[in-house]
Design an enzyme around this catalytic site. Sequence first.
Site, PDB file in Angstrom:
ATOM      1  N   LYS A 282       2.782   0.596  -7.113  1.00  0.00           N
ATOM      2  CA  LYS A 282       1.433   0.023  -7.219  1.00  0.00           C
ATOM      3  C   LYS A 282       0.925   0.155  -8.667  1.00  0.00           C
ATOM      4  O   LYS A 282       0.389  -0.797  -9.238  1.00  0.00           O
ATOM      5  CB  LYS A 282       0.475   0.740  -6.255  1.00  0.00           C
ATOM      6  CG  LYS A 282       0.681   0.315  -4.795  1.00  0.00           C
ATOM      7  CD  LYS A 282       0.045   1.267  -3.788  1.00  0.00           C
ATOM      8  CE  LYS A 282       0.403   0.860  -2.362  1.00  0.00           C
ATOM      9  NZ  LYS A 282       0.042   1.849  -1.346  1.00  0.00           N
TER      10      LYS A 282
ATOM     11  N   GLN B  28      -3.592   7.034  -0.469  1.00  0.00           N
ATOM     12  CA  GLN B  28      -2.317   6.769   0.207  1.00  0.00           C
ATOM     13  C   GLN B  28      -2.257   7.492   1.551  1.00  0.00           C
ATOM     14  O   GLN B  28      -2.571   8.669   1.662  1.00  0.00           O
ATOM     15  CB  GLN B  28      -1.152   7.191  -0.705  1.00  0.00           C
ATOM     16  CG  GLN B  28       0.225   6.824  -0.200  1.00  0.00           C
ATOM     17  CD  GLN B  28       0.490   5.317  -0.125  1.00  0.00           C
ATOM     18  OE1 GLN B  28      -0.067   4.530  -0.878  1.00  0.00           O
ATOM     19  NE2 GLN B  28       1.330   4.911   0.809  1.00  0.00           N
TER      20      GLN B  28
ATOM     21  N   ASP C  55      -8.121  -1.444   0.625  1.00  0.00           N
ATOM     22  CA  ASP C  55      -7.227  -1.320   1.780  1.00  0.00           C
ATOM     23  C   ASP C  55      -7.811  -2.016   3.009  1.00  0.00           C
ATOM     24  O   ASP C  55      -7.090  -2.297   3.972  1.00  0.00           O
ATOM     25  CB  ASP C  55      -7.046   0.162   2.148  1.00  0.00           C
ATOM     26  CG  ASP C  55      -5.744   0.750   1.623  1.00  0.00           C
ATOM     27  OD1 ASP C  55      -4.751   0.001   1.543  1.00  0.00           O
ATOM     28  OD2 ASP C  55      -5.731   1.960   1.320  1.00  0.00           O
TER      29      ASP C  55
HETATM   30  N1  GUN Z   1       0.596   3.796   3.695  1.00  0.00           N
HETATM   31  C1  GUN Z   1       1.419   2.805   4.126  1.00  0.00           C
HETATM   32  N2  GUN Z   1       0.838   1.605   3.929  1.00  0.00           N
HETATM   33  C2  GUN Z   1      -0.365   1.848   3.353  1.00  0.00           C
HETATM   34  C3  GUN Z   1      -1.422   0.997   2.904  1.00  0.00           C
HETATM   35  O1  GUN Z   1      -1.387  -0.237   3.007  1.00  0.00           O
HETATM   36  N3  GUN Z   1      -2.490   1.626   2.350  1.00  0.00           N
HETATM   37  C4  GUN Z   1      -2.565   2.977   2.247  1.00  0.00           C
HETATM   38  N4  GUN Z   1      -3.660   3.507   1.706  1.00  0.00           N
HETATM   39  N5  GUN Z   1      -1.597   3.789   2.660  1.00  0.00           N
HETATM   40  C5  GUN Z   1      -0.507   3.220   3.206  1.00  0.00           C
END
Ligand code: GUN
Length: 292
Positions: free
Chosen positions: A54, A98, A121
């Site tokens: 990311k 995350q 998100d």
């Molecule tokens: N863990 C797995 N996929 C995601 C996501 O799309 N966002 C976040 N914050 N954590 C994740």
Amino acid sequence: MNSPKILDGKSVAAAVLDECRAETAELLTKGIQPGLAVVLIGSDPASQVYVGSKARTCAELGFHSLKIELPAETTQEELLQVVRDLNADPAIHGILVQSPPPKHIDEEAVIREIDPRKDVDGFHPENVAKLVLEDPSGFVPCTPAGCMKLLEVSGINTNGAEAVVIGRSMIVGKPMALLLVSKISNATVTIAHSRSKDLPAICRRADILVAAVGRPEMVKADWVKPGAVVIDVGINRVPDPSKKSGYRLTGDVAYQEVAPLCSAITPVPGGVGPMTIAMLMKNTLQAARQLS
Ligand code: GUN
């Protein structure tokens, strides 16, 4: 044997990122640099890989990017304070914590602390409500948004289709079902899960089957209707001594046996995975626009 259309998430994601790059350049001329903060608590290896990629994508697009890595022992209050600081930081438009956090963290409370205008998100209750209401000012969770984009650019018609989503998580299953049933997509949707009775029979009804359970190769050939479109959201690490890393990545679908039956299928890796990051960048641009 049929040869299915392989839904190439890498190339679709690259096209989305090209659009993002152009929009970033335009925002920069107005003095706005999109900013994304990614918070990782603890050292889960898969999460470290996702967070790293990311941050790298942010840099490639010209975003301001902040990677905050906190020790596994971080307390709830310390984490809430990090979120509050990011809420108040004008250089940050998007905040992502995350998932999953360590067990002692109340994830719901952390999500509620994020300013919904920065919740790229789409997990905050305000954004969940906007998804239900089909209000485009909200943020759509990145993975299901990426799945929808893949369907759309691949010319797959969801109108009137029978869709089955396996998995009822807040990150993928539930929002995916809402997107498929929306007035834009018009699918007839079933959400199946671990307690569903006769899961293979439910799945066999699907014209569009979305697997989001996190169980390696759970969906077998006799779960799939011939000609179905299969979207595999799973990214599972399974031990493989022949690999340098000691593992290989596999989806929730037994690809080798299922692919020949499908009209279209996403590979793992290279299907849904790259789309998730691309949609996160799109959401961050939306946040930067809406906050400026
Ligand atoms: N863990 C797995 N996929 C995601 C996501 O799309 N966002 C976040 N914050 N954590 C994740």
